[in-house]
Design a protein around this motif. Structure first.
Motif, PDB file in Angstrom:
ATOM      1  N   UNK A  84       0.681 -13.131 -11.464  1.00 23.19           N
ATOM      2  CA  UNK A  84       1.369 -12.070 -10.713  1.00 23.19           C
ATOM      3  C   UNK A  84       0.398 -10.932 -10.421  1.00 23.19           C
ATOM      4  N   UNK A  85       0.306 -10.562  -9.149  1.00 20.60           N
ATOM      5  CA  UNK A  85      -0.688  -9.588  -8.710  1.00 20.60           C
ATOM      6  C   UNK A  85      -0.179  -8.158  -8.844  1.00 20.60           C
ATOM      7  N   UNK A  86      -1.105  -7.225  -8.843  1.00 17.75           N
ATOM      8  CA  UNK A  86      -0.764  -5.804  -8.748  1.00 17.75           C
ATOM      9  C   UNK A  86      -0.798  -5.387  -7.289  1.00 17.75           C
ATOM     10  N   UNK A  87       0.221  -4.679  -6.834  1.00 19.60           N
ATOM     11  CA  UNK A  87       0.311  -4.243  -5.449  1.00 19.60           C
ATOM     12  C   UNK A  87      -0.373  -2.894  -5.261  1.00 19.60           C
ATOM     13  N   UNK A  88      -1.007  -2.717  -4.116  1.00 21.01           N
ATOM     14  CA  UNK A  88      -1.488  -1.394  -3.741  1.00 21.01           C
ATOM     15  C   UNK A  88      -0.287  -0.469  -3.593  1.00 21.01           C
ATOM     16  N   UNK A  89      -0.453   0.789  -3.946  1.00 25.41           N
ATOM     17  CA  UNK A  89       0.668   1.734  -3.889  1.00 25.41           C
ATOM     18  C   UNK A  89       1.291   1.764  -2.503  1.00 25.41           C
ATOM     19  N   UNK A  90       0.461   1.719  -1.450  1.00 29.13           N
ATOM     20  CA  UNK A  90       0.992   1.800  -0.089  1.00 29.13           C
ATOM     21  C   UNK A  90       1.804   0.562   0.304  1.00 29.13           C
ATOM     22  N   UNK A  91       1.693  -0.515  -0.472  1.00 26.89           N
ATOM     23  CA  UNK A  91       2.436  -1.741  -0.173  1.00 26.89           C
ATOM     24  C   UNK A  91       3.697  -1.896  -1.015  1.00 26.89           C
ATOM     25  N   UNK A 151       3.604  -8.839  -8.562  1.00 26.66           N
ATOM     26  CA  UNK A 151       3.895 -10.136  -7.962  1.00 26.66           C
ATOM     27  C   UNK A 151       5.169 -10.182  -7.147  1.00 26.66           C
ATOM     28  N   UNK A 152       5.569  -9.017  -6.590  1.00 26.39           N
ATOM     29  CA  UNK A 152       6.724  -8.990  -5.708  1.00 26.39           C
ATOM     30  C   UNK A 152       8.078  -8.959  -6.380  1.00 26.39           C
ATOM     31  N   UNK A 153       8.127  -8.735  -7.701  1.00 25.52           N
ATOM     32  CA  UNK A 153       9.415  -8.648  -8.397  1.00 25.52           C
ATOM     33  C   UNK A 153       9.218  -7.955  -9.744  1.00 25.52           C
ATOM     34  N   UNK A 154      10.340  -7.678 -10.399  1.00 25.63           N
ATOM     35  CA  UNK A 154      10.312  -7.061 -11.729  1.00 25.63           C
ATOM     36  C   UNK A 154      10.215  -8.151 -12.799  1.00 25.63           C
ATOM     37  N   UNK A 155       9.282  -7.967 -13.735  1.00 24.78           N
ATOM     38  CA  UNK A 155       9.133  -8.890 -14.853  1.00 24.78           C
ATOM     39  C   UNK A 155       9.331  -8.150 -16.173  1.00 24.78           C
ATOM     40  N   UNK A 156       9.895  -8.863 -17.140  1.00 20.08           N
ATOM     41  CA  UNK A 156      10.174  -8.301 -18.461  1.00 20.08           C
ATOM     42  C   UNK A 156       8.934  -8.312 -19.344  1.00 20.08           C
ATOM     43  N   UNK A 214      -2.794  -6.460 -12.300  1.00 18.33           N
ATOM     44  CA  UNK A 214      -1.668  -7.391 -12.265  1.00 18.33           C
ATOM     45  C   UNK A 214      -1.188  -7.727 -13.660  1.00 18.33           C
ATOM     46  N   UNK A 215      -0.711  -8.942 -13.838  1.00 15.59           N
ATOM     47  CA  UNK A 215      -0.161  -9.365 -15.130  1.00 15.59           C
ATOM     48  C   UNK A 215      -1.139  -9.131 -16.278  1.00 15.59           C
TER      49      UNK A 215
END
Length: 271
Positions: A89-96, A217-222, A130-131
Motif C-alpha cells: 500500500x502506497x503513501x499518497x502525495x498530500x495534493x492527491x 493505498x487508496x483506503x483506510x487500513x487498521x 506507505x505501509x
C-alpha cells in the motif's frame, strides 16, 4: 464466527446530569449485526440518538439523581480473519488525497503534530513511504511505551507519552497517529471491542480498546501499535481525530463510576 459484545456500567449521580454516550456497534458493521447491542438504562430514561460530525451514532440522556445502570448485550458476525496486511500500500502525495481525509493530517487535542514533527522526521524520514513507514511507526511506538493501567491519565497527550514512555492503548494510538500525521499520512483514532480471540492465555479482563487507521493505498487500513500484530475479532464502535472525539461516555456534572464490565467473546457455532 459469531462474537458476543456488550457492557455494563453503573454510575452514581448526586443530581440530574446530562450525558452523551458513544457505545453502539459502528454503522459500517450493520450487516454483521445478529443481535443489536441496544443501549438500555435502569431506571428507564428517554434516549435521544444523533449522528456526530464523524458519522458515529451517539445517544443523549439526562441521568437522574442516584444510581444509573447502563448496559447492552449484542452479537455480531465476523470473518474470523486477522487484520488485513498490505505491505504494498502506497503513501499518497498530500495534493492527491481525498478532501475528507485532510482533517486527519491536522493536529488535535491529544496529537500535537507541531511539537512532534522534528522527532517524527528524525525517526522515520529514511523509512519507505506507505505501509512500511506506518509499520515502522507502530514498531517504534510499541517498543517505546510500557503498558500499564496504572499509567492511565485522562489528560495524557502524544507528546507526554513520547516523553514518559508509558501509557495504555489509547496512548499508543495517539502517539502513532501524531507521527503518521507528521509524515503526511492521514490517521484517525478508533475505539471498539477487541477481545483475546486467537490469543494464548492468560487473557486480560474485558475492556474497550483504542487503535487507529491510516489512509494509504487508496483506503483506510487498521493498525494497532499496542498489540502490533494482526488481531481477530475487532468490532468498531467509533472513529474521530483522537479520543476526545469519541469518549465512551461524556458526563456534564459530578458522578462516580461504581462498576465497569465489558465482554467480547467468541460464540461457538450452534450456540
Amino acid at each position: 464466527m459469531k462474537i458476543r459484545v456488550g457492557y455494563e456500567m453503573i454510575y452514581d449521580f448526586p443530581q440530574p446530569t446530562p450525558m452523551i454516550m458513544v457505545l453502539g456497534t459502528h454503522f459500517t458493521r450493520a450487516s454483521d449485526v445478529i443481535v443489536p447491542d441496544h443501549l438500555t438504562t435502569s431506571p428507564s430514561v428517554p434516549i435521544t440518538p444523533y449522528r456526530d460530525g464523524f458519522g458515529n451514532w451517539c445517544s443523549r440522556i439526562v441521568a437522574p439523581a442516584g444510581r444509573l445502570h447502563l448496559a447492552a448485550d449484542g452479537m455480531v458476525r465476523d470473518s474470523g480473519l486477522p487484520d488485513v496486511v498490505v505491505p504494498s500500500a502506497i503513501q499518497h502525495a498530500v495534493e492527491d488525497l481525498p478532501a475528507d481525509t485532510l482533517v486527519y493530517l491536522l493536529g488535535s487535542r491529544y496529537c500535537e503534530t507541531d511539537r512532534l514533527s522534528d522527532d517524527a522526521w528524525r525517526l522515520f524520514q529514511n523509512t519507505t513511504p506507505g505501509w512500511p513507514r506506518v509499520q515502522a511507526i507502530c514498531d517504534f511506538v510499541h517498543g517505546h511505551i510500557a503498558f500499564g493501567y496504572e499509567h492511565a491519565r485522562a489528560t495524557m497527550t502524544a507528546l507526554e507519552v513520547f516523553n514518559e514512555g508509558k501509557g495504555v492503548c489509547r496512548d499508543y494510538a495517539h502517539l502513532a497517529i501524531a507521527f503518521c500525521r507528521c509524515m503526511n499520512i492521514p490517521a484517525r483514532y478508533c475505539t471498539g471491542y477487541l477481545g483475546d480471540i486467537g490469543m494464548p492465555p492468560p487473557w486480560a479482563a474485558g475492556d474497550f480498546a483504542g487503535w487507529f487507521e491510516a489512509y494509504i493505498g487508496g483506503r483506510w487500513y487498521t493498525f494497532d501499535a499496542r498489540n502490533n500484530i494482526p488481531r481477530i475479532g475487532r468490532v468498531l464502535i467509533a472513529q474521530g481525530r483522537d479520543a476526545s472525539d469519541v469518549p465512551i461516555t461524556q458526563t456534564f456534572g459530578p458522578n462516580t463510576l461504581v462498576s465497569f464490565r465489558v465482554w467480547t467473546d467468541e460464540v461457538k457455532e450452534g450456540a
